[in-house]
Scaffold this motif. Structure first.
Motif, PDB file in Angstrom:
ATOM      1  N   LEU A  65       0.843  -1.191   0.000  1.00  0.00           N
ATOM      2  CA  LEU A  65       0.000   0.000   0.000  1.00  0.00           C
ATOM      3  C   LEU A  65       0.881   1.244   0.000  1.00  0.00           C
ATOM      4  CD1 LEU A  65      -2.618  -1.122   2.662  1.00  0.00           C
ATOM      5  CD2 LEU A  65      -2.868  -1.151   0.181  1.00  0.00           C
ATOM      6  N   PRO A  66       0.400   2.315  -0.610  1.00  0.00           N
ATOM      7  CA  PRO A  66       1.230   3.527  -0.669  1.00  0.00           C
ATOM      8  C   PRO A  66       1.408   4.158   0.705  1.00  0.00           C
ATOM      9  CG  PRO A  66      -0.964   3.965  -1.516  1.00  0.00           C
ATOM     10  CD  PRO A  66      -0.881   2.497  -1.264  1.00  0.00           C
ATOM     11  N   GLY A  67       2.566   4.741   0.905  1.00  0.00           N
ATOM     12  CA  GLY A  67       2.865   5.437   2.147  1.00  0.00           C
ATOM     13  C   GLY A  67       4.326   5.820   2.164  1.00  0.00           C
ATOM     14  N   LYS A  68       4.674   6.739   3.063  1.00  0.00           N
ATOM     15  CA  LYS A  68       6.057   7.214   3.120  1.00  0.00           C
ATOM     16  C   LYS A  68       6.985   6.148   3.692  1.00  0.00           C
ATOM     17  CE  LYS A  68       4.555  11.921   3.922  1.00  0.00           C
ATOM     18  NZ  LYS A  68       4.456  12.951   4.927  1.00  0.00           N
ATOM     19  N   GLN A  69       6.879   5.908   4.993  1.00  0.00           N
ATOM     20  CA  GLN A  69       7.779   4.959   5.651  1.00  0.00           C
ATOM     21  C   GLN A  69       7.030   3.756   6.206  1.00  0.00           C
ATOM     22  OE1 GLN A  69       9.665   7.436   8.570  1.00  0.00           O
ATOM     23  NE2 GLN A  69      11.477   7.666   7.283  1.00  0.00           N
ATOM     24  N   GLY A  70       5.921   3.458   5.671  1.00  0.00           N
ATOM     25  CA  GLY A  70       5.197   2.292   6.132  1.00  0.00           C
ATOM     26  C   GLY A  70       4.045   2.659   7.040  1.00  0.00           C
ATOM     27  N   TYR A  71       3.497   1.649   7.648  1.00  0.00           N
ATOM     28  CA  TYR A  71       2.278   1.815   8.434  1.00  0.00           C
ATOM     29  C   TYR A  71       2.475   2.670   9.681  1.00  0.00           C
ATOM     30  CZ  TYR A  71       3.705  -1.583  11.985  1.00  0.00           C
ATOM     31  OH  TYR A  71       4.345  -2.224  12.997  1.00  0.00           O
ATOM     32  N   LEU A  72       3.698   2.801  10.171  1.00  0.00           N
ATOM     33  CA  LEU A  72       3.941   3.632  11.360  1.00  0.00           C
ATOM     34  C   LEU A  72       3.611   5.097  11.103  1.00  0.00           C
ATOM     35  CD1 LEU A  72       7.298   2.072  12.593  1.00  0.00           C
ATOM     36  CD2 LEU A  72       5.004   1.678  13.495  1.00  0.00           C
ATOM     37  N   ASP A  73       3.747   5.516   9.866  1.00  0.00           N
ATOM     38  CA  ASP A  73       3.481   6.914   9.526  1.00  0.00           C
ATOM     39  C   ASP A  73       2.064   7.149   9.018  1.00  0.00           C
ATOM     40  OD1 ASP A  73       6.009   7.758  10.244  1.00  0.00           O
ATOM     41  OD2 ASP A  73       6.841   7.371   8.252  1.00  0.00           O
ATOM     42  N   TRP A  74       1.231   6.133   8.980  1.00  0.00           N
ATOM     43  CA  TRP A  74      -0.141   6.322   8.542  1.00  0.00           C
ATOM     44  C   TRP A  74      -0.895   7.073   9.625  1.00  0.00           C
ATOM     45  CZ3 TRP A  74      -1.525   0.695   6.677  1.00  0.00           C
ATOM     46  CH2 TRP A  74      -0.705   0.366   5.597  1.00  0.00           C
ATOM     47  N   LYS A  75      -1.292   8.302   9.299  1.00  0.00           N
ATOM     48  CA  LYS A  75      -1.964   9.150  10.283  1.00  0.00           C
ATOM     49  C   LYS A  75      -3.027   9.984   9.596  1.00  0.00           C
ATOM     50  CE  LYS A  75       2.219   9.505  12.943  1.00  0.00           C
ATOM     51  NZ  LYS A  75       3.433  10.203  13.136  1.00  0.00           N
ATOM     52  N   TRP A  76      -4.086  10.253  10.350  1.00  0.00           N
ATOM     53  CA  TRP A  76      -5.058  11.249   9.941  1.00  0.00           C
ATOM     54  C   TRP A  76      -4.769  12.491  10.747  1.00  0.00           C
ATOM     55  CZ3 TRP A  76      -9.011   6.989  11.115  1.00  0.00           C
ATOM     56  CH2 TRP A  76      -9.269   6.242   9.976  1.00  0.00           C
ATOM     57  N   VAL A  77      -4.969  13.644  10.146  1.00  0.00           N
ATOM     58  CA  VAL A  77      -4.748  14.899  10.859  1.00  0.00           C
ATOM     59  C   VAL A  77      -6.065  15.673  10.875  1.00  0.00           C
ATOM     60  CG1 VAL A  77      -3.445  17.054  10.926  1.00  0.00           C
ATOM     61  CG2 VAL A  77      -2.343  14.959  10.122  1.00  0.00           C
ATOM     62  N   PHE A  78      -6.570  15.929  12.088  1.00  0.00           N
ATOM     63  CA  PHE A  78      -7.780  16.725  12.275  1.00  0.00           C
ATOM     64  C   PHE A  78      -7.454  17.880  13.199  1.00  0.00           C
ATOM     65  CE2 PHE A  78      -9.719  12.504  11.451  1.00  0.00           C
ATOM     66  CZ  PHE A  78     -10.473  12.848  10.342  1.00  0.00           C
ATOM     67  N   ASP A  79      -7.670  19.087  12.729  1.00  0.00           N
ATOM     68  CA  ASP A  79      -7.418  20.297  13.518  1.00  0.00           C
ATOM     69  C   ASP A  79      -6.025  20.287  14.136  1.00  0.00           C
ATOM     70  OD1 ASP A  79      -9.941  21.324  12.970  1.00  0.00           O
ATOM     71  OD2 ASP A  79     -10.842  20.291  14.690  1.00  0.00           O
ATOM     72  N   GLY A  80      -5.034  19.859  13.369  1.00  0.00           N
ATOM     73  CA  GLY A  80      -3.658  19.851  13.846  1.00  0.00           C
ATOM     74  C   GLY A  80      -3.311  18.685  14.761  1.00  0.00           C
ATOM     75  N   LYS A  81      -4.249  17.817  15.035  1.00  0.00           N
ATOM     76  CA  LYS A  81      -4.007  16.643  15.896  1.00  0.00           C
ATOM     77  C   LYS A  81      -3.818  15.415  15.015  1.00  0.00           C
ATOM     78  CE  LYS A  81      -5.544  18.696  19.787  1.00  0.00           C
ATOM     79  NZ  LYS A  81      -4.860  18.950  20.959  1.00  0.00           N
TER      80      LYS A  81
END
Length: 146
Positions: A65-81
């Motif tokens: 699956l696409p991503g920068k450095q793998g699943y550790l960097d998979w993040k959603w960002v809501f209001d800076g969080k």
């Protein structure tokens, strides 16, 4: 020392000794030792599965699956969080593997072992003399009819 004080000083010692004896009989029962061994093996198994998920399965998923450095960097960002859903997915995979292994071992393997033991125990009692004679008559009638 008068007898009353002597008895009063012995009672706590006897209580402590009695408590120690009770604990010793509890701790060295077969069930408690078996449980302790099971917990230790379970913890070791959990570490192995955790390592499998963190170092083999999830990095393989992150390659697919696409991503920068793998699943550790998979993040959603809501209001800076940041919400690290990649870590959560790793834990879900970890849980699924552990639960599947436990299911296979406890339900399937131990269930099979219990069925085999039960089948071994279902030995028929020896036939009475009447039953032996009836069995012989039945067999003779089968031979005559065939």
């Amino acid at each position: 020392m008068d007898p009353i004080h002597k008895i009063a000083s012995i009672v706590p010692t006897q209580k402590a000794f009695s408590l120690f004896e009770e604990f010793k009989s509890f701790a060295f029962k077969g069930n408690v030792v078996d449980l302790a061994v099971g917990v230790i093996i379970g913890a070791a198994f959990g570490k192995i599965v955790d390592s499998l998920v963190r170092h083999i399965i999830m990095p393989t998923v992150s390659v697919l699956l696409p991503g920068k450095q793998g699943y550790l960097d998979w993040k959603w960002v809501f209001d800076g969080k940041e919400i690290p859903y990649g870590l959560f997915l790793g834990e879900v995979v970890n849980f699924l593997i552990v639960s599947m292994a436990l299911f296979l071992f406890v339900v399937k393997f131990l269930g099979w072992v219990m069925r085999v033991k039960k089948e071994e125990k279902v030995d028929l009692p020896p036939l009475t003399k009447d039953q032996e004679l009836l069995t012989e008559i039945r067999d003779l009638l089968k031979e005559k009819g065939a």
